[in-house]
Structure formats: C-alpha cells, structure tokens
Design a protein around this motif. Sequence first.
Motif, PDB file in Angstrom:
ATOM      1  N   ALA A 111      10.102   5.054   6.506  1.00 58.32           N
ATOM      2  CA  ALA A 111       8.788   4.410   6.624  1.00 58.32           C
ATOM      3  C   ALA A 111       8.897   2.897   6.436  1.00 58.32           C
ATOM      4  CB  ALA A 111       7.822   4.998   5.598  1.00 58.32           C
ATOM      5  N   LEU A 112       9.778   2.482   5.537  1.00 57.19           N
ATOM      6  CA  LEU A 112       9.850   1.046   5.213  1.00 57.19           C
ATOM      7  C   LEU A 112      10.657   0.235   6.223  1.00 57.19           C
ATOM      8  CD1 LEU A 112      10.301   1.158   1.337  1.00 57.19           C
ATOM      9  CD2 LEU A 112       8.535  -0.132   2.555  1.00 57.19           C
ATOM     10  N   ALA A 152       0.819  -1.226   0.000  1.00 60.02           N
ATOM     11  CA  ALA A 152       0.000   0.000   0.000  1.00 60.02           C
ATOM     12  C   ALA A 152       0.848   1.269   0.000  1.00 60.02           C
ATOM     13  CB  ALA A 152      -0.921  -0.013   1.220  1.00 60.02           C
ATOM     14  N   ILE A 153       2.136   1.114  -0.288  1.00 63.04           N
ATOM     15  CA  ILE A 153       3.037   2.265  -0.242  1.00 63.04           C
ATOM     16  C   ILE A 153       2.601   3.334  -1.254  1.00 63.04           C
ATOM     17  CG2 ILE A 153       4.757   1.616  -1.987  1.00 63.04           C
ATOM     18  CD1 ILE A 153       6.117   2.111   1.338  1.00 63.04           C
ATOM     19  N   THR A 154       2.846   4.565  -0.919  1.00 66.73           N
ATOM     20  CA  THR A 154       2.539   5.672  -1.837  1.00 66.73           C
ATOM     21  C   THR A 154       3.838   6.461  -2.079  1.00 66.73           C
ATOM     22  OG1 THR A 154       2.132   7.270  -0.094  1.00 66.73           O
ATOM     23  CG2 THR A 154       0.249   5.894  -0.739  1.00 66.73           C
ATOM     24  N   VAL A 211       8.833  -1.803   8.972  1.00 68.64           N
ATOM     25  CA  VAL A 211       8.007  -2.849   8.373  1.00 68.64           C
ATOM     26  C   VAL A 211       8.874  -4.023   7.914  1.00 68.64           C
ATOM     27  CG1 VAL A 211       6.505  -3.283   6.399  1.00 68.64           C
ATOM     28  CG2 VAL A 211       6.251  -1.171   7.686  1.00 68.64           C
ATOM     29  N   ASN A 223       5.170   8.012   1.214  1.00 69.63           N
ATOM     30  CA  ASN A 223       5.869   7.256   2.278  1.00 69.63           C
ATOM     31  C   ASN A 223       6.809   6.184   1.718  1.00 69.63           C
ATOM     32  OD1 ASN A 223       3.995   5.318   1.601  1.00 69.63           O
ATOM     33  ND2 ASN A 223       3.099   5.116   3.647  1.00 69.63           N
TER      34      ASN A 223
HETATM   35  C1  LIG Z   1       2.079   4.192   3.327  1.00 73.98           C
HETATM   36  O1  LIG Z   1       0.912   4.980   3.335  1.00 73.98           O
HETATM   37  C2  LIG Z   1      -0.283   4.250   3.004  1.00 73.98           C
HETATM   38  C3  LIG Z   1      -1.430   5.254   2.883  1.00 73.98           C
HETATM   39  O2  LIG Z   1      -1.537   5.977   4.055  1.00 73.98           O
HETATM   40  C4  LIG Z   1      -0.512   3.173   4.071  1.00 73.98           C
HETATM   41  O3  LIG Z   1      -1.674   2.446   3.765  1.00 73.98           O
HETATM   42  C5  LIG Z   1       0.685   2.261   4.120  1.00 73.98           C
HETATM   43  O4  LIG Z   1       0.522   1.312   5.168  1.00 73.98           O
HETATM   44  C6  LIG Z   1       1.957   3.058   4.355  1.00 73.98           C
HETATM   45  N1  LIG Z   1       3.085   2.138   4.278  1.00 73.98           N
HETATM   46  C7  LIG Z   1       4.166   2.243   5.062  1.00 73.98           C
HETATM   47  C8  LIG Z   1       5.254   1.235   4.857  1.00 73.98           C
HETATM   48  O5  LIG Z   1       4.287   3.103   5.904  1.00 73.98           O
END
Ligand SMILES: *[C@@H]1O[C@H](CO)[C@@H](O)[C@H](O)[C@H]1NC(C)=O
Length: 201
Positions: free
Chosen positions: A71-72, A61-63, A75, A66
């Motif tokens: 952010a990664l 769901a990455i955009t 995870v 992020n």
């Molecule tokens: C990135 O952002 C999307 C939309 O908000 C979210 O669904 C997704 O979990 C995020 N992924 C990470 C790795 O943060």
Amino acid sequence: MLFFKSLAVLSTLAFGALSGLAAPAGTTETGLVARCDCDSLPNIIAVLKDDISVSVGAIAAITPANCTVDALTPVVVDIKAKVNVAITAIGKLSGQPLDVVIGAGIDVNAFAAIVADLVVFIFTAIRVCLTVCVGVNVSAVLALLCGLGEVIGALIVAILHVCAGLFVGLDVAIFGLIGVVVDVIVKLNVSVIISVFGIVL
Ligand SMILES: *[C@@H]1O[C@H](CO)[C@@H](O)[C@H](O)[C@H]1NC(C)=O
C-alpha cells in the motif's frame, strides 16, 4: 547535544550529494551566470507541497489494515518522483542572484520557515505511520520511509547549496524550526539530514 558543521563541510557534502549542481548552466564567456527565467525556491517549494499533499495525507491516514509495503510503495514512489522534479528545478537556480533564487521581501528566517514547514509536514505524516505500523510489518515499512527521508534530505542539501553565499545561517535557521520532528529523523536514521545539520546521535 547538537552542533553545526562549518559551511565548508556543508558545501562539500552538497557537492558530493548533488554533483550535477556543481556546474551552473548558462555560464557566459565572462564567467558570469546569465540570469535565468527560473521558478524561485519559494515557488518550487509551494508547488511541491501542493503536489505531494494527497500522498502525504495517505501516509498520515494509514491504518493497521493498510500499513503494508504494497500500500505504501506507490505513495512513497509518487512523493519521491515529485521531490526529484523539484531538485532538478532547484539545480537550474545554481549561481543565480538572490532576487532570482528567492524573490523580493523574503529574509533568511522567512525562507527557513517555508522549508521547515515542508519538512515538518512530511515527517509528521511519517510519525503517524511509524506509530500505527508498530508491530505490523515494521522493518520493511521503516526501510521504505527511510528512503523517503533520504530524498527529503537531498532536497534540503539542494536548497542549502543554491543558497550558499546568499543566505548565511540558513541551515541553523531551518534546524531551529524542525525540532518537533528530529526524533523521527533520528529514529529512521536519515543519514543525509543527520549529516547536513550535524545532529549528534
Ligand atoms: C489507508 O487507508 C485509509 C483508510 O481507508 C486511507 O485513508 C489511506 O489513504 C490509506 N493509505 C494508503 C497509503 O493506502
């Protein structure tokens, strides 16, 4: 063009990658391995898939906003930790008979499908991430995702190691079912998976 390495090469690689698996625990005086009350491979894989599904979903769901190392990283760290727990559990199955390792009623093709399903699940999410991240931070993100791919490779090696001699042709059967993600594996240059399946680049 693809070819498969011999089982001897494969098991050398497996021993090399996971030397901790070489000596099965619980060996009795007669040299036989005592039956263990272990979780079977299909159970271990099912629990793992469940445990990582939220994190794999976050990768899928990455955009562009992020698609960053910051952010990664948490995870990817989470998925790797859970895969490593599974690898440890798989190690306990070393030397056990087929009914302990796999359970009843699952043949080589059915088991290959279980493994392939997990591999495709993870690399399909990685594919989305690679597509979205193009031009955003790509080399740092690639390195992170490659590290994740290597851990999945170690999981595959652990599975093949524990199944060696129980399920002949498991590697060929798994490889036949992961064709849709081979391009992602090659793009990330995941060396463990490239070696284990003998993917010719
Ligand atoms: C990135 O952002 C999307 C939309 O908000 C979210 O669904 C997704 O979990 C995020 N992924 C990470 C790795 O943060």
